[in-house]
Structures are given as C-alpha cells and as structure tokens.
Design an enzyme around this catalytic site. Structure first.
Site, PDB file in Angstrom:
ATOM      1  N   GLU A  63      -9.462   1.261  11.182  1.00 14.38           N
ATOM      2  CA  GLU A  63      -8.171   1.054  10.549  1.00 14.38           C
ATOM      3  C   GLU A  63      -7.308   2.297  10.683  1.00 14.38           C
ATOM      4  O   GLU A  63      -6.172   2.253  11.112  1.00 14.38           O
ATOM      5  CB  GLU A  63      -8.381   0.710   9.074  1.00 14.38           C
ATOM      6  CG  GLU A  63      -7.085   0.537   8.305  1.00 14.38           C
ATOM      7  CD  GLU A  63      -7.318   0.023   6.896  1.00 14.38           C
ATOM      8  OE1 GLU A  63      -6.409  -0.583   6.358  1.00 14.38           O
ATOM      9  OE2 GLU A  63      -8.418   0.217   6.342  1.00 14.38           O
ATOM     10  N   ASN A 104      -2.538   9.449   2.061  1.00 12.17           N
ATOM     11  CA  ASN A 104      -2.498  10.598   2.965  1.00 12.17           C
ATOM     12  C   ASN A 104      -3.167  11.830   2.350  1.00 12.17           C
ATOM     13  O   ASN A 104      -3.686  12.683   3.078  1.00 12.17           O
ATOM     14  CB  ASN A 104      -1.051  10.887   3.364  1.00 12.17           C
ATOM     15  CG  ASN A 104      -0.532   9.844   4.343  1.00 12.17           C
ATOM     16  OD1 ASN A 104      -1.164   8.802   4.540  1.00 12.17           O
ATOM     17  ND2 ASN A 104       0.595  10.127   4.972  1.00 12.17           N
ATOM     18  N   GLU A 105      -3.197  11.894   1.018  1.00  7.33           N
ATOM     19  CA  GLU A 105      -3.900  13.018   0.385  1.00  7.33           C
ATOM     20  C   GLU A 105      -5.399  12.890   0.668  1.00  7.33           C
ATOM     21  O   GLU A 105      -6.072  13.874   0.990  1.00  7.33           O
ATOM     22  CB  GLU A 105      -3.651  13.033  -1.132  1.00  7.33           C
ATOM     23  CG  GLU A 105      -2.234  13.454  -1.522  1.00  7.33           C
ATOM     24  CD  GLU A 105      -1.191  12.401  -1.194  1.00  7.33           C
ATOM     25  OE1 GLU A 105      -1.502  11.194  -1.280  1.00  7.33           O
ATOM     26  OE2 GLU A 105      -0.057  12.771  -0.821  1.00  7.33           O
TER      27      GLU A 105
HETATM   28  C1  FAD Z   1       1.344  -2.257   0.534  1.00  9.95           C
HETATM   29  C2  FAD Z   1      -0.077  -2.058   0.132  1.00  9.95           C
HETATM   30  C3  FAD Z   1      -1.038  -2.883   0.660  1.00  9.95           C
HETATM   31  C4  FAD Z   1      -2.375  -2.746   0.273  1.00  9.95           C
HETATM   32  N1  FAD Z   1      -3.284  -3.624   0.778  1.00  9.95           N
HETATM   33  C5  FAD Z   1      -4.569  -3.550   0.351  1.00  9.95           C
HETATM   34  C6  FAD Z   1      -5.530  -4.512   0.783  1.00  9.95           C
HETATM   35  O1  FAD Z   1      -5.228  -5.395   1.578  1.00  9.95           O
HETATM   36  N2  FAD Z   1      -6.772  -4.431   0.319  1.00  9.95           N
HETATM   37  C7  FAD Z   1      -7.160  -3.432  -0.552  1.00  9.95           C
HETATM   38  O2  FAD Z   1      -8.315  -3.411  -0.934  1.00  9.95           O
HETATM   39  N3  FAD Z   1      -6.279  -2.502  -0.991  1.00  9.95           N
HETATM   40  C8  FAD Z   1      -4.994  -2.546  -0.561  1.00  9.95           C
HETATM   41  N4  FAD Z   1      -4.070  -1.621  -1.013  1.00  9.95           N
HETATM   42  C9  FAD Z   1      -4.495  -0.623  -1.975  1.00  9.95           C
HETATM   43  C10 FAD Z   1      -4.673   0.762  -1.409  1.00  9.95           C
HETATM   44  O3  FAD Z   1      -5.834   0.831  -0.650  1.00  9.95           O
HETATM   45  C11 FAD Z   1      -4.682   1.758  -2.582  1.00  9.95           C
HETATM   46  O4  FAD Z   1      -3.386   1.743  -3.118  1.00  9.95           O
HETATM   47  C12 FAD Z   1      -5.075   3.140  -2.199  1.00  9.95           C
HETATM   48  O5  FAD Z   1      -6.427   3.205  -1.864  1.00  9.95           O
HETATM   49  C13 FAD Z   1      -4.785   4.143  -3.317  1.00  9.95           C
HETATM   50  O6  FAD Z   1      -5.296   3.744  -4.533  1.00  9.95           O
HETATM   51  P1  FAD Z   1      -4.361   3.678  -5.820  1.00  9.95           P
HETATM   52  O7  FAD Z   1      -3.161   2.911  -5.482  1.00  9.95           O
HETATM   53  O8  FAD Z   1      -5.197   3.223  -6.942  1.00  9.95           O
HETATM   54  O9  FAD Z   1      -3.898   5.170  -6.085  1.00  9.95           O
HETATM   55  P2  FAD Z   1      -4.742   6.301  -6.899  1.00  9.95           P
HETATM   56  O10 FAD Z   1      -6.090   6.414  -6.319  1.00  9.95           O
HETATM   57  O11 FAD Z   1      -4.610   6.058  -8.341  1.00  9.95           O
HETATM   58  O12 FAD Z   1      -3.904   7.574  -6.496  1.00  9.95           O
HETATM   59  C14 FAD Z   1      -2.686   7.989  -7.127  1.00  9.95           C
HETATM   60  C15 FAD Z   1      -2.248   9.296  -6.500  1.00  9.95           C
HETATM   61  O13 FAD Z   1      -3.256  10.303  -6.698  1.00  9.95           O
HETATM   62  C16 FAD Z   1      -3.688  10.826  -5.457  1.00  9.95           C
HETATM   63  N5  FAD Z   1      -5.126  11.105  -5.484  1.00  9.95           N
HETATM   64  C17 FAD Z   1      -6.126  10.300  -5.930  1.00  9.95           C
HETATM   65  N6  FAD Z   1      -7.318  10.873  -5.718  1.00  9.95           N
HETATM   66  C18 FAD Z   1      -7.081  12.057  -5.124  1.00  9.95           C
HETATM   67  C19 FAD Z   1      -7.906  13.111  -4.641  1.00  9.95           C
HETATM   68  N7  FAD Z   1      -9.243  13.077  -4.719  1.00  9.95           N
HETATM   69  N8  FAD Z   1      -7.299  14.164  -4.059  1.00  9.95           N
HETATM   70  C20 FAD Z   1      -5.946  14.217  -3.959  1.00  9.95           C
HETATM   71  N9  FAD Z   1      -5.128  13.280  -4.400  1.00  9.95           N
HETATM   72  C21 FAD Z   1      -5.681  12.199  -4.970  1.00  9.95           C
HETATM   73  C22 FAD Z   1      -3.368   9.746  -4.452  1.00  9.95           C
HETATM   74  O14 FAD Z   1      -3.241  10.279  -3.145  1.00  9.95           O
HETATM   75  C23 FAD Z   1      -2.075   9.193  -4.974  1.00  9.95           C
HETATM   76  O15 FAD Z   1      -1.014   9.990  -4.557  1.00  9.95           O
HETATM   77  C24 FAD Z   1      -2.739  -1.733  -0.637  1.00  9.95           C
HETATM   78  C25 FAD Z   1      -1.764  -0.878  -1.125  1.00  9.95           C
HETATM   79  C26 FAD Z   1      -0.447  -1.024  -0.765  1.00  9.95           C
HETATM   80  C27 FAD Z   1       0.569  -0.097  -1.324  1.00  9.95           C
END
Ligand code: FAD
Lengths: 348, 390
Positions: B243, B374-375
C-alpha cells in the site's frame, strides 16, 4: 524499460567506494585543507591508476567505456567523501571538450589524461573560478560563447579564496584567442553546463548521504535526558525528512545522466530538475544534520563541516538555483504541450 | 540502464490506449460514494474485467494478464490520460490481492480473486477501530474460534467504501489484548453476513466515503482465514508494504494533475502576475510529480527483476501525499476568490476545472492521514531505514 544498473556498474561503484573510503578519509581531507585545498599530484595519480579519467572514454581509446548513466554512481561516491573536484572535471567534462581541439589536440591530450600525466582543469560556464587551475597542464575554459584551451604562459591565474578550505580556486584570464566561438562555442557551453550540472547533482547526492550517515551515527551515540537523542521523535523526523528528499532526488539524477549521454529530448528540463532536486536534498541534509549535531556541529573540530561546506560552496556553481529554475520554467510554461502522464519516457 | 520502452511495452500501451478510447464513458459517472454512483462504477469494473484490464499484473488464470509492474504503470498512465472512472475496488485489487497471492490457499485464490477482478465483489479494508488508529496493534474487535468458524464481535471504523461494498478484510483479535500484534488473525468477512451492520459516515465533502462496521456474533468460516491464527499482523504488514510502497497511488494520477495545474496556470497567468511566488509553486509541484514517476519506475524495474521492497516504502507515502497537497494548494491559489464556488455558473464558464480542484483539494487533506499517518511513516523511516533507536 530498464531503470536499473548492470552488475558491472555495481561492481565499479563498489570499487570506487572502497578506494575512496581508504584514500579520502576525514583526516586526509583536513590535510588537504591545510595545504591549500584542491587535488595534489599524488591523489591525481592514484585516481588515474584507478581509471577515473577514462571512465567516460570509449574502450578502443583506452578508457573504461561507460556512459554518464553507468558512471553516475561513481560521482555519487566521490561526493560521499567530498573528493576534490578537479579530477572529476577532468573525467566527466574533459573527454567531451577535447574533440573541439581537433584530431591533433585530442591525440596529444587524451592519452596523457588517461595515464594521469596531464592534469586538465575545466572552467564551467557561469562559475567565477577554475579549480586547481595553477596545477593544470591544460585549462579548458568556457566563457560566454568562447572556449579557450590554455597551456602554461597563455593565461593569468589569480587565487580566489573560498570559505570552503577544500577548494583551490583561481580566476583565469586568457591571453590568447579562443579555439571556438560563436554558435558552435555557445552550443559547447550549453552542453558543458548540462554535463557539469549533472556532475554536481550526483556529487550532491553523495554529500547528502554522508551528512545523513554522520547525523544518524551522532544521534545514536549522543545521550541527553538519559537516552540517545536519536530516540526523540523531533530528531527522528528531521532525519526522516532528509531520507525522503534524498530517495526522490536519486532517480531524477540518474535519469538526467542517461539523458546527457545521448540525444534525448527535453534535456534542459531533465538536467535542471536533477540539479534542483539534488541541491534541495543536500541543503536539507546540511541544515537538519547540523541541527542534530547541536553545538558540536558548529565547531571546527567536528568533521561534519568538511561536507557541509562543500554543499554550500557547490550550491552556486555549475548553474545556480536561479538558473536552473528559469530553465525549468521555460520548459514547462512555454511551448505547445505540457508533459503529463505517459510523457516522462515517451520520446526517448 | 535503458530508459526506452520495449516494443512489447509500446504495444501494450497502444492496446490499452485504443481500448480506453473506445470504452471510457464520455460523461463522468456519478460519485461512487452514492448508491447510484457505486452501481455505475461496478458496471465499469465489469467492462474492464471483460477485456482483462481490471488487474493487469495478476496471473491469467485469475483474470489478469501477467503484466510486469512497468506495464502496470503504462496502463495507469493511459487510464489517467483517458480520464477514466475511479477504481472502486482498489482496496481489493491492490491491497488484498497481493496478500492473497502470497499467503492465500489455492482455494482462497480461486474463490476470491476472479469475482474481485470482475467487480462482482467489492472489498473494504477493516483495520482501524475507534481505539486503534495509528496504534493498530491495540485493536480489540474479537474473533472467537468455535469449531469450523470464528465468531466476531466488536467494531471497525473509517472503512473506505464499506457503505456499499460486499466484503471486508480485516484484523481481529484471537489472543489477548496484552499480546498486542501477536494475538491477531486476518479474516475475510462478507458484509452480508447476519449480525453485520454498516453505518455510513459522512466525510468532509458530505458524502458517505467511509463507514463504521459493527459485528454482533458474526460467524465466519475458518476457511476464510488468511495465514495462521495469530499470524494476522505478519500477513497484514505484507499488504501495508504494498500500500505504502507502490500500488496505492500510481504516479500517473499526480502527473495528470500536474499537467492540468500547469495548463491552469498558463491560462490564468496574466491575471495573477500579482503573486510572484505562485509560479514557483506550480513548477515545484510539477517537478515533484515527475520525480515520483521516476522513483516509481526505478522501484518497479528493480522489483520486476526480482528485487524486494523494504522500509523505504514509507518514503513513498510521505512523498505522494505531500505532493498532492502542493498540487491542490497551488490550484486553489490560482483560482483565488473563485476557488470556494465549485458550482457557480459564472465560475464554471470561466474555469470548468474549478469544482474538480476543490474536490481534489479536500481529498488531498486526507492523504497524510490514511494508509498510516505521515508521522508514523517518519517513525518507520527513522527506526527501520536509518536505524535510530526506538
Ligand atoms: C479518507 C480516509 C480513509 C480511510 N480508510 C480506511 C480504511 O479503508 N480502512 C481502515 O482500516 N482505516 C481507514 N482509515 C483510517 C486511517 O488508517 C487512520 O485514520 C490512521 O491510521 C490514523 O489513525 P487515527 O485517525 O485514529 O489518528 P490517531 O492515531 O489518533 O492520530 C492522531 C494524530 O496523532 C499522531 N500520532 C499518533 N501516534 C503517533 C506516534 N506514535 N508518533 C507520532 N505521532 C503520532 C498522528 O500522526 C496524527 O497526527 C481512513 C482514514 C481516512 C482519513
């Protein structure tokens, strides 16, 4: 489509890497600094023995017979150790310029270039000084649409002190007529600049990788708050950003090397893109690498400066950023069509 | 190194171009994030499959052409040039299929790949959960073994296209929460199974682009497990590499966008001499799209010759998502005061592209988030590519 390097090219790269690692250590570079920079005769001979001056010369003329695409990673390795640039000018640019001296001139200089007997220095269009001009048996100087072939007594040589102590630079003033002028001279100058820009770009890839490696090493060793600073995310991300920029500059430079080696279309665009991409990667490496070193990176004692200074001193040479941006703008914003998907390799 | 297409590659391009010219719908299909649009896109997938264009790199026995990755890139170039519809089954074709081809049993491949190629079964990815985003190994959705099937209970979220899809592939917890990534299992689940409830979620653009999936005692046959029980993380990471690495975003997508951007700038250049920085932004975005193409060909050629893709894959994800932001930002800056009115009649008359740029701008905002933020990618690069300590 084969955007990979052959096994032979990989072996040659490895050989160059090994040679540079033993020959061009940081200590050696510092000695060069103390002796006024540039490439001394001993290093020049060693590089000739390695075959460097013949890398782009056809086998039937006594060279290694690679083209720019095959040889580009040797230049990258040279950048990794901040090798003095004059032997690279001789290897990368002189074989292209020598034919303009006619059959006699070429026959006179080429064998001596390959054997290391003759030192040839090259003045690149737009640059203010010629590296190691005082040590050269022949200076090939491109100025405007004039190309000069200068031997002892036919030019004046005035030292120019760069802030980069590894540089040994001279302003060269010819006292004889050019060998070539007008349309032909302009064509040679343009092509020379393209080749020099690809050379600089490949060298910058090496510099960027060196600085990144040094910064990673430092970040693993240096401890603060009871842990290596490299475990802090802010530090990690500074260096990850360099890795990204470098990863995406590399193929751009390789493509430009392939393009200058043949009559491929959109040469100016490919070359200037390469120089811009590699320059960005190198300058980002310098900035972020120094940041990761902290105050230690700001000292004379720290070896980081050996590579930082070359990044900064090279930035304005071989066509500066303004020149390459202008060329890219011209290529993209004027003309009938805008290249899009499927056009990158279409006319090769 | 030889940066020229072979005769075979050239012929492949011409065949693709001719077919697309004859078959791409003249008018754009309605959005796939509506029921009507989804159905229209499903029909399009079927047409692609009939001519064996839907999954060119797959082996012929499953509906592909056994094409090289370079040929795949060529196909994508022609696809984007032709302005062909969005691929609604990309999650299946590009994420699940490589996993099945590598880890699936012969029965699973035969059962799932052909209907996937034909668009008869559209797939959603079900990894994320409300409590498990970046920290995917914290996921809780349970799968309990009961004889020849698993029983699923819990919730997934942000699942793209799940609102209308037929199946999902996901990670489920078979071990304890404390085991983290060691207690996970990779399962294929029909979204039509009893006990599955899908609740669409409206995205920034107002449409149901993703959905929550609730599992209430959902029975899944053990034959729909990919890899061994407890090995789900390993299996899933194989897809994650693809991916981020190569398949998710082909360069053609950004190169066509970059071409449109430069054309937009050429048309609006006179009026906008008032912003001297804009031209640089346009040029830089084009250059980065070109660099992305060059890097992808470089990787594809290496992989076609037996190379493998490692943690450097994470650099791709960062590069294309930031590139997309550059492209769309520049376009909106060119459009200036007109940018906010996608459907305004006057605006459309002057600049037919403006509504499209706005949609693309919105979706570009998600690029640095989905497929691993990206983080997280920067962490991976630092730790696994550069070797910095955890
Ligand atoms: C348009 C879209 C389509 C998607 N499609 C799918 C899909 O088909 N299937 C699926 O399973 N998921 C899907 N996702 C979900 C996506 O995989 C998650 O949004 C992503 O993994 C981030 O998780 P979160 O949104 O819970 O953010 P969080 O994990 O809560 O993160 C919030 C912020 O904190 C930062 N952060 C978190 N942990 C760390 C760390 N260890 N170090 C530094 N920074 C950190 C993140 O980079 C981010 O900026 C989709 C998301 C979007 C926006």
């Amino acid at each position: 489509m084969d955007f990979t390097f052959s096994e032979d090219e990989c072996l040659l790269r490895d050989a160059a890497r090994e040679f540079f690692a033993t020959e061009m250590t940081a200590d050696r570079l510092r000695r060069i600094w103390e002796e006024g920079g540039g490439c001394d005769d001993r290093l020049w001979s060693a590089l000739a023995e390695l075959g460097l001056p013949g890398i782009l010369v056809p086998e039937e003329q006594g060279g290694l017979g690679l083209d720019e695409a095959g040889a580009v990673r040797v230049v990258e390795e040279a950048g990794y150790v901040a090798l003095p640039e004059s032997p690279l000018h001789a290897a990368w640019l002189a074989p292209f310029l020598l034919p303009t001296l006619g059959e006699e001139g070429r026959a006179r200089w080429l064998p001596r270039l390959l054997s290391g007997e003759a030192r040839i220095a090259v003045g690149i269009p737009g640059d203010l000084a010629v590296e190691d001009a005082d040590r050269a048996h022949l200076v090939l100087l491109s100025e405007g649409d004039a190309l000069f072939a200068l031997t002892a007594g036919s030019f004046r040589c005035e030292p120019r002190t760069s802030f980069d102590p590894g540089r040994r630079a001279f302003a060269v003033t010819p006292s004889i007529d050019p060998v070539c002028i007008g349309a032909e001279g302009a064509r040679i100058a343009a092509e020379l600049l393209d080749r020099a820009a690809v050379l600089a770009a490949a060298y910058e890839l090496g510099l960027a990788r060196r600085i990144l490696d040094l910064a990673v090493e430092h970040a693993r060793q240096r401890c603060q708050f009871g842990r290596p600073v490299g475990s802090f995310q802010a530090v990690k991300h500074l260096l990850a950003d360099v890795a990204v920029r470098l990863q995406f500059a590399r193929p751009v430079v390789y493509r430009a090397a392939w393009v200058v080696a043949r009559e491929a279309p959109r040469r100016a665009l490919a070359v200037s893109h390469a120089r811009l991409a590699a320059g960005q990667a190198a300058r980002l490496a310098a900035r972020n690498g120094l940041q990761v070193f902290g105050a230690m990176g700001y000292t004379w004692e720290c070896d980081l400066q050996l590579y930082l200074k070359r990044v900064w001193s090279l930035a304005g040479r071989c066509g500066d950023e303004a020149l390459h941006r202008r060329r890219v703008r011209q290529a993209l914003l004027v003309g009938d069509t805008v290249p899009g998907a499927g056009d990158t390799f279409a006319e090769n | 190194m030889d940066l020229r297409y072979t005769a075979t590659e050239q012929a492949f391009r011409e065949e693709a171009r001719a077919w697309l010219a004859a078959h791409v719908p003249r008018d754009p299909l309605p959005s796939p994030d509506t029921a009507e649009g989804f159905a229209a896109h499903r029909l399009w997938e079927q047409r692609l499959a009939e001519a064996r264009w839907s999954a060119v790199t797959w082996p012929a026995q499953y509906g592909g052409r056994g094409a090289t990755l370079v040929e795949w890139l060529i196909f994508e170039e022609e696809y984007y040039r032709a302005g062909a519809p969005v691929r609604i089954n990309a999650n299946g074709l590009h994420l699940l299929a490589p996993t099945l081809l590598e880890h699936g049993t012969p029965e699973q491949k035969a059962r799932f790949l052909p209907p996937m190629a034909k668009g008869e079964e559209v797939w959603a990815q079900a990894w994320s959960e409300p409590e498990a985003g970046s920290d995917l190994a914290a996921l809780r959705c349970r799968a309990v073994r009961d004889g020849d099937h698993y029983v699923l209970s819990g919730q997934k979220t942000w699942s793209t296209r799940a609102a209308f899809a037929d199946w999902c592939f996901g990670l489920f917890r078979t071990g304890s929460l404390g085991e983290r990534h060691r207690g996970l299992t990779f399962l294929l689940v029909s979204l039509r199974s009893p006990g599955v409830r899908v609740r669409p979620i409206r995205q920034l653009d107002g449409r149901a682009g993703f959905a929550e999936i609730f599992f209430d005692e959902v029975k899944v046959p053990v034959s729909q497990r990919v890899g061994e029980e407890g090995e789900g993380w390993k299996v899933a990471m194989a897809t994650a590499g693809f991916e981020r690495g190569l398949l998710l975003r082909s360069p053609a997508r950004f190169q066509e966008r970059a071409r449109r951007l430069v054309e937009l700038w050429r048309r609006r250049r006179d009026q906008l001499a008032r912003d001297p920085h804009l031209e640089d932004a346009v040029v830089q975005a084009w250059l980065d799209a070109e660099a992305y193409c060059l890097a992808t060909y470089h990787t594809a050629c290496r992989l076609d010759r037996g190379g493998v893709i490692g943690p450097e894959a994470s650099t791709n994800k960062i590069f294309w998502s930031e590139l997309d932001l550059l492209l769309c930002d520049a376009a909106l800056r060119i459009l200036g005061p007109a940018a906010e009115f996608p459907a305004g009649k006057e605006v459309l008359a002057k600049e037919a592209d403006s509504g499209r740029w706005l949609e693309e701008f919105l979706f570009a905002q998600a690029g640095p988030i989905y497929a691993g933020t990206n983080e997280i990618q920067r962490n991976i690069i630092a730790e696994r590519l550069l070797g910095l300590p955890r």
